[in-house]
Design a protein around this motif. Structure first.
Motif, PDB file in Angstrom:
ATOM      1  N   ALA A  41      16.652  25.342  82.220  1.00  0.00           N
ATOM      2  CA  ALA A  41      17.779  24.708  81.531  1.00  0.00           C
ATOM      3  C   ALA A  41      19.083  25.372  81.944  1.00  0.00           C
ATOM      4  O   ALA A  41      20.076  24.695  82.218  1.00  0.00           O
ATOM      5  N   PHE A  94      15.261  18.936  76.913  1.00  0.00           N
ATOM      6  CA  PHE A  94      16.523  19.632  77.229  1.00  0.00           C
ATOM      7  C   PHE A  94      17.594  18.586  77.489  1.00  0.00           C
ATOM      8  O   PHE A  94      17.321  17.531  78.070  1.00  0.00           O
ATOM      9  N   CYS A 111      18.029  22.730  73.776  1.00  0.00           N
ATOM     10  CA  CYS A 111      16.611  22.696  74.138  1.00  0.00           C
ATOM     11  C   CYS A 111      15.857  22.362  72.851  1.00  0.00           C
ATOM     12  O   CYS A 111      16.250  22.815  71.765  1.00  0.00           O
TER      13      CYS A 111
END
Ligand code: 2AM
Ligand code: CA
Length: 261
Positions: free
Chosen positions: A9, A114, A129
């Motif tokens: 992420a 995400f 997330c």
């Protein structure tokens, strides 16, 4: 910057931040092509998509890639997939209205795990997330606590790609306007979702959006304590677009009642 702990992420956020420079140059838009009624693609949409496709493939070679400016018919959404809108708010970009965003989500097993939405004009980066909360530039955000429609600020759309639905959209806008403090129409769905997530708006309604318009923003709203569904409350699809109702949760029922009128 984002308070995300997952390295994938964080890598995706860094790629999106780097791509932001492609939007903010005032001479960036060199070519505009029409995809449909009032639906446009510019060289910037194409360049951001190509840049991120390469950066994301380097980060995670096995993850599929759904994006607005490509054919997405061969994707298997039971497997991991990026969902990208390289420029959300293309009409704003064409007019240098300075209100567009890059929206990127990661779907796994049919749900978003995400999402990041970056406004390169204000340098606001919204990210979440699943299960980890939502953040703006690394600071935790929550939906607003407003519980009376009369105290709410709402946003809606004009269904630019479906002018046959304009009467319905404007009727709904009037019905919402009559019960709230005011309505806004800013032309960038992903940022409107983030405005709900951080409490600037209590609700947001659109009659036609595509998965890349809402994939990232819907997780950011949910992680900020709000709700994003179809108008009647059904979950949104990642395979096909449709209408959308986002709210701080407290006003969902009241908004649904108005939209049913
Ligand atoms: P886009 O700029 O990526 O097309 C405007 O109300 C919002 O609706 C924007 O987020 C815009 O995203 C989205 N949208 C979805 N489908 C559209 C269409 N056919 N034409 C214009 N905007 C569309
Ligand atoms: Ca777009």
């Amino acid at each position: 910057m984002t308070a995300l702990t997952d390295p994938l992420a964080e890598g995706a956020v860094q790629a999106v931040l780097a791509a932001g420079k492609l939007l903010t140059d005032p001479t960036a838009v060199q070519s505009i092509r029409s995809k449909g009624e009032t639906d446009y693609v510019t060289n910037v949409d194409v360049a951001v998509q190509a840049f991120l496709r390469e950066r994301l493939a380097a980060l995670a070679p096995d993850v599929q890639f759904m994006a607005e400016e490509r054919d997405n018919s061969a994707l298997d959404l039971t497997r991991p997939c990026w969902i990208l809108d390289p420029v959300d708010g293309t009409t704003n970009l064409i007019h240098q209205f300075q209100h567009s965003a890059i929206s990127l989500a990661l779907a796994e097993g049919g749900q978003i795990i995400f999402g990041v939405v970056y406004n390169p004009y204000t340098e606001e980066c919204f990210a979440a997330c699943r299960g980890g909360g939502a953040f703006r530039n690394g600071v935790s955000i929550q939906v607003s606590a407003v519980s009376r429609l009369a105290d709410s600020l709402l946003s809606t759309g004009t269904v630019p790609g479906r002018r046959d639905l304009a009467d319905t959209a404007f009727r709904q806008m009037r019905a919402l306007y009559d019960r709230c403090q005011d309505v806004r129409r800013t032309g960038c769905a992903s940022l409107e979702l983030c405005d709900v997530a951080c409490g600037r708006l209590e609700g947001y309604v659109e009659l036609v959006l595509q998965p890349w318009d809402y994939a990232a923003g819907m997780l950011i709203v949910a992680e900020a304590g709000g709700q994003v569904t179809a108008l009647g409350g059904a979950p949104l699809s990642l395979a096909a677009g449709g209408p959308l109702l986002a709210s701080n949760g407290r006003l969902r029922g009241a908004l649904q009642t108005i939209l049913k009128e």
